[in-house]
Design a protein around this motif. Structure first.
Motif, PDB file in Angstrom:
ATOM      1  N   LEU A  56      78.749  18.033  72.372  1.00 14.47           N
ATOM      2  CA  LEU A  56      77.642  17.485  73.141  1.00 14.47           C
ATOM      3  C   LEU A  56      78.115  16.152  73.714  1.00 14.47           C
ATOM      4  N   ARG A  57      77.749  15.890  74.941  1.00 19.18           N
ATOM      5  CA  ARG A  57      78.157  14.627  75.558  1.00 19.18           C
ATOM      6  C   ARG A  57      76.921  13.894  76.082  1.00 19.18           C
ATOM      7  N   VAL A  58      76.939  12.584  75.872  1.00 18.90           N
ATOM      8  CA  VAL A  58      75.806  11.734  76.236  1.00 18.90           C
ATOM      9  C   VAL A  58      76.209  10.926  77.467  1.00 18.90           C
ATOM     10  N   TRP A  59      75.386  10.997  78.509  1.00 21.24           N
ATOM     11  CA  TRP A  59      75.671  10.332  79.777  1.00 21.24           C
ATOM     12  C   TRP A  59      74.555   9.347  80.104  1.00 21.24           C
ATOM     13  N   ASP A 113      75.563   4.716  86.410  1.00 21.23           N
ATOM     14  CA  ASP A 113      76.309   5.546  87.363  1.00 21.23           C
ATOM     15  C   ASP A 113      76.924   6.781  86.719  1.00 21.23           C
ATOM     16  N   GLY A 114      76.282   7.289  85.673  1.00 25.02           N
ATOM     17  CA  GLY A 114      76.720   8.532  85.061  1.00 25.02           C
ATOM     18  C   GLY A 114      77.871   8.397  84.090  1.00 25.02           C
ATOM     19  N   ASN A 115      78.165   7.191  83.639  1.00 25.05           N
ATOM     20  CA  ASN A 115      79.259   7.022  82.681  1.00 25.05           C
ATOM     21  C   ASN A 115      78.934   7.715  81.357  1.00 25.05           C
ATOM     22  N   MET A 116      79.956   8.304  80.738  1.00 25.41           N
ATOM     23  CA  MET A 116      79.763   8.982  79.469  1.00 25.41           C
ATOM     24  C   MET A 116      79.737   7.953  78.347  1.00 25.41           C
ATOM     25  N   VAL A 117      78.706   8.052  77.497  1.00 26.29           N
ATOM     26  CA  VAL A 117      78.506   7.082  76.430  1.00 26.29           C
ATOM     27  C   VAL A 117      79.158   7.538  75.132  1.00 26.29           C
ATOM     28  N   LYS A 118      79.017   8.831  74.809  1.00 22.91           N
ATOM     29  CA  LYS A 118      79.462   9.302  73.502  1.00 22.91           C
ATOM     30  C   LYS A 118      79.714  10.801  73.545  1.00 22.91           C
ATOM     31  N   VAL A 119      80.651  11.254  72.713  1.00 26.50           N
ATOM     32  CA  VAL A 119      80.874  12.671  72.464  1.00 26.50           C
ATOM     33  C   VAL A 119      80.431  12.967  71.040  1.00 26.50           C
ATOM     34  N   LEU A 120      79.499  13.915  70.885  1.00 23.79           N
ATOM     35  CA  LEU A 120      79.003  14.291  69.566  1.00 23.79           C
ATOM     36  C   LEU A 120      79.735  15.555  69.124  1.00 23.79           C
ATOM     37  N   ARG A 121      80.480  15.430  68.035  1.00 23.12           N
ATOM     38  CA  ARG A 121      81.279  16.549  67.531  1.00 23.12           C
ATOM     39  C   ARG A 121      80.756  16.965  66.158  1.00 23.12           C
ATOM     40  N   GLY A 122      80.851  18.234  65.867  1.00 23.94           N
ATOM     41  CA  GLY A 122      80.374  18.752  64.589  1.00 23.94           C
ATOM     42  C   GLY A 122      80.194  20.255  64.620  1.00 23.94           C
ATOM     43  N   THR A 171      64.457   9.409  69.815  1.00 22.84           N
ATOM     44  CA  THR A 171      65.315   8.863  68.762  1.00 22.84           C
ATOM     45  C   THR A 171      66.147   9.931  68.063  1.00 22.84           C
ATOM     46  N   ILE A 172      65.721  11.201  68.129  1.00 24.54           N
ATOM     47  CA  ILE A 172      66.407  12.290  67.440  1.00 24.54           C
ATOM     48  C   ILE A 172      66.773  13.367  68.453  1.00 24.54           C
ATOM     49  N   LEU A 173      67.956  13.913  68.308  1.00 20.51           N
ATOM     50  CA  LEU A 173      68.399  15.049  69.116  1.00 20.51           C
ATOM     51  C   LEU A 173      68.652  16.226  68.186  1.00 20.51           C
ATOM     52  N   CYS A 174      68.136  17.387  68.554  1.00 20.23           N
ATOM     53  CA  CYS A 174      68.451  18.624  67.854  1.00 20.23           C
ATOM     54  C   CYS A 174      69.424  19.419  68.704  1.00 20.23           C
ATOM     55  N   SER A 175      70.434  20.008  68.069  1.00 23.22           N
ATOM     56  CA  SER A 175      71.366  20.874  68.783  1.00 23.22           C
ATOM     57  C   SER A 175      71.621  22.129  67.959  1.00 23.22           C
ATOM     58  N   TYR A 201      74.143   7.500  67.253  1.00 21.06           N
ATOM     59  CA  TYR A 201      74.987   8.645  67.610  1.00 21.06           C
ATOM     60  C   TYR A 201      75.706   9.205  66.380  1.00 21.06           C
ATOM     61  N   THR A 202      74.943   9.371  65.306  1.00 20.31           N
ATOM     62  CA  THR A 202      75.486   9.917  64.064  1.00 20.31           C
ATOM     63  C   THR A 202      74.666  11.136  63.646  1.00 20.31           C
ATOM     64  N   LEU A 203      75.291  12.009  62.852  1.00 21.37           N
ATOM     65  CA  LEU A 203      74.606  13.190  62.343  1.00 21.37           C
ATOM     66  C   LEU A 203      73.679  12.796  61.210  1.00 21.37           C
TER      67      LEU A 203
END
Length: 427
Positions: free
Chosen positions: A200-203, A208-217, A232-236, A251-253
């Motif tokens: 998952l990638r956070v933009w 200007d669309g810069n990528m903030v974080k890559v969520l890996r897991g 405040t919470i993201l479900c994937s 940006y933590t699990l």
């Protein structure tokens, strides 16, 4: 095996009212892969409906135009509840593009590749970019900005100005197709993309669309993601049995929810943020209390309930999509048994059903009166949602749960029955 338990007679269930459809032109080449409607989306202000009609094309249709064509309303008159609130009159350059008295315009957008994900995002000026070191930005988004993000087969994400059809940004970092997109509902224009590259990638579109974080897991494809109402919470969810919950401030699990027996393909939070609905190929929709990682409700689509081994295979009842109604009381699911089901969270049996062949996705309109269902042949079908008056108890519960977690409610000095009701243990 059956689609309903023995206690439920399918003929006694309500039939969801079909109100209209959007069809694509039929041609011989349309029979091949690429014509599917993988995603449908409604603008958060109710102004537009977006339809990925297959073969690289997205249509942006003013929602009032659809409603007038479908003649939704009492005695053929348009109801105020279905009239959209217009947020935007500006494009990304701050120029006026639509007169105040004018109607939104329809756009047809060629994205250049097969479209898998769609999402609308609206801007709120006080929500500044999280990037504090850059004082200059290419785009200055006004308070009424409305954007459309499209996730493509080539791994790119294209950002469009809804009111002009103009391409604003082309985001490139994923290494496989972008299956799903979701904007933070707080107006910050933070965008999360879910991809088959297992990330998952956070933009930050305000940067200007810069990528903030890559969520890996995730160990396999990521199919879907959803923000909680407070952002405040993201479900994937994805090609695996676990449901991932992420802290979007750090940006933590947070945790993984375990309970499904097959791939989990769709997820959505309730409007008050207290509940989380997930749909799986294991024939079930599970409604969770995600704060405590407990299962509150299981909505089955195959009876008798299949064993975990059978549910984990090709069981002919894969649940493709789930959507929470804005009233917080109804859920819609679309399944491979060619049925669309409207559930009430107070019951384990559907409140109404409709026949939908080859359904792939579903979404409620902003006001919750209409459900759109996308299909494998590229068309979209619209259904009027079951209507009922919410109790004052339920409205008070939703108001409270918007600002309090389950743990906070349990610390209140209130009787146990009331606590159980507020925490949805008694729905």
């Amino acid at each position: 095996m059956a689609s309903f338990p023995e206690s439920v007679n399918e003929n006694d269930l309500g039939k969801a009212k079909f109100i209209g459809e959007l069809l694509v032109p039929v041609a011989p080449f349309d029979q091949k892969s690429g014509r599917e409607t993988w995603t449908v989306a409604f603008a958060p202000n109710g102004s537009y409906f977006a339809w990925s009609q297959g073969h690289r094309i997205v249509r942006l249709i003013p929602w009032t135009k659809c409603l007038k064509n479908f003649s939704v309303g009492h005695d053929g008159e348009e109801t105020n509840a279905l009239s959209p609130r217009r947020l935007s009159r500006q494009n990304s350059d701050g120029k006026q593009v639509i007169p105040v008295s004018g109607e939104p315009r329809e756009h047809t957008i060629d994205c250049g590749d097969i479209i898998w994900g769609l999402a609308f995002g609206s801007s709120v000026p006080e929500k500044q970019s999280r990037c504090v070191n850059i004082g200059w930005h290419r785009f200055k988004f006004g308070e009424d900005q409305l954007l459309l993000a499209t996730g493509l087969n080539n791994g790119r994400i294209k950002i469009w100005d809804v009111y002009t059809g103009k391409l604003l940004l082309n985001l490139m970092d994923h290494t496989d197709l972008v299956r799903d997109l979701t904007f933070a509902p707080d107006g910050s224009l933070m965008l999360v993309s879910a991809s088959r590259d297992k990330t998952l990638r956070v933009w930050d579109l305000k940067d200007d669309g810069n990528m903030v974080k890559v969520l890996r897991g995730h160990q396999n494809w990521v199919y879907c993601s959803a923000f909680s109402p407070d952002s405040t919470i993201l479900c994937s969810v994805g090609a695996g049995k676990a449901v991932f919950l992420w802290n979007m401030d750090k940006y933590t699990l947070i945790r993984k929810l375990e309970g499904h027996h097959n791939d989990v393909v769709s997820c959505e939070f309730s409007p008050d943020g207290a509940l989380l609905a997930t749909a799986s190929y294991d024939t079930r929709v599970i409604v969770w209390d995600h704060h405590k990682a407990t299962i509150l409700l299981e909505l089955g689509h195959l009876f008798p309930s299949p064993s975990p081994i059978f549910a984990g295979g090709a069981n002919d009842r894969w649940v493709r999509s789930v959507s929470f109604c804005p009233d917080g009381r109804h859920i819609a699911s679309i399944t491979d048994d060619k049925l669309l089901r409207f559930w009430s969270i107070e019951d384990r049996a559907p409140q109404a059903i409709a026949s939908v062949s080859n359904g792939l996705c579903c979404a409620f309109s902003a006001e919750g009166s209409v459900l759109a269902a996308g299909t494998r042949d590229g068309s979209v079908h619209f259904y009027e949602c079951p209507r009922s008056i919410a109790s004052l108890q339920h409205m008070c519960r939703m108001a409270l749960r918007r600002v309090m977690t389950t743990q906070q409610v349990e610390t209140l000095p209130i009787p146990t029955p009331l606590c159980d009701y507020l925490t949805y243990k008694v729905i």
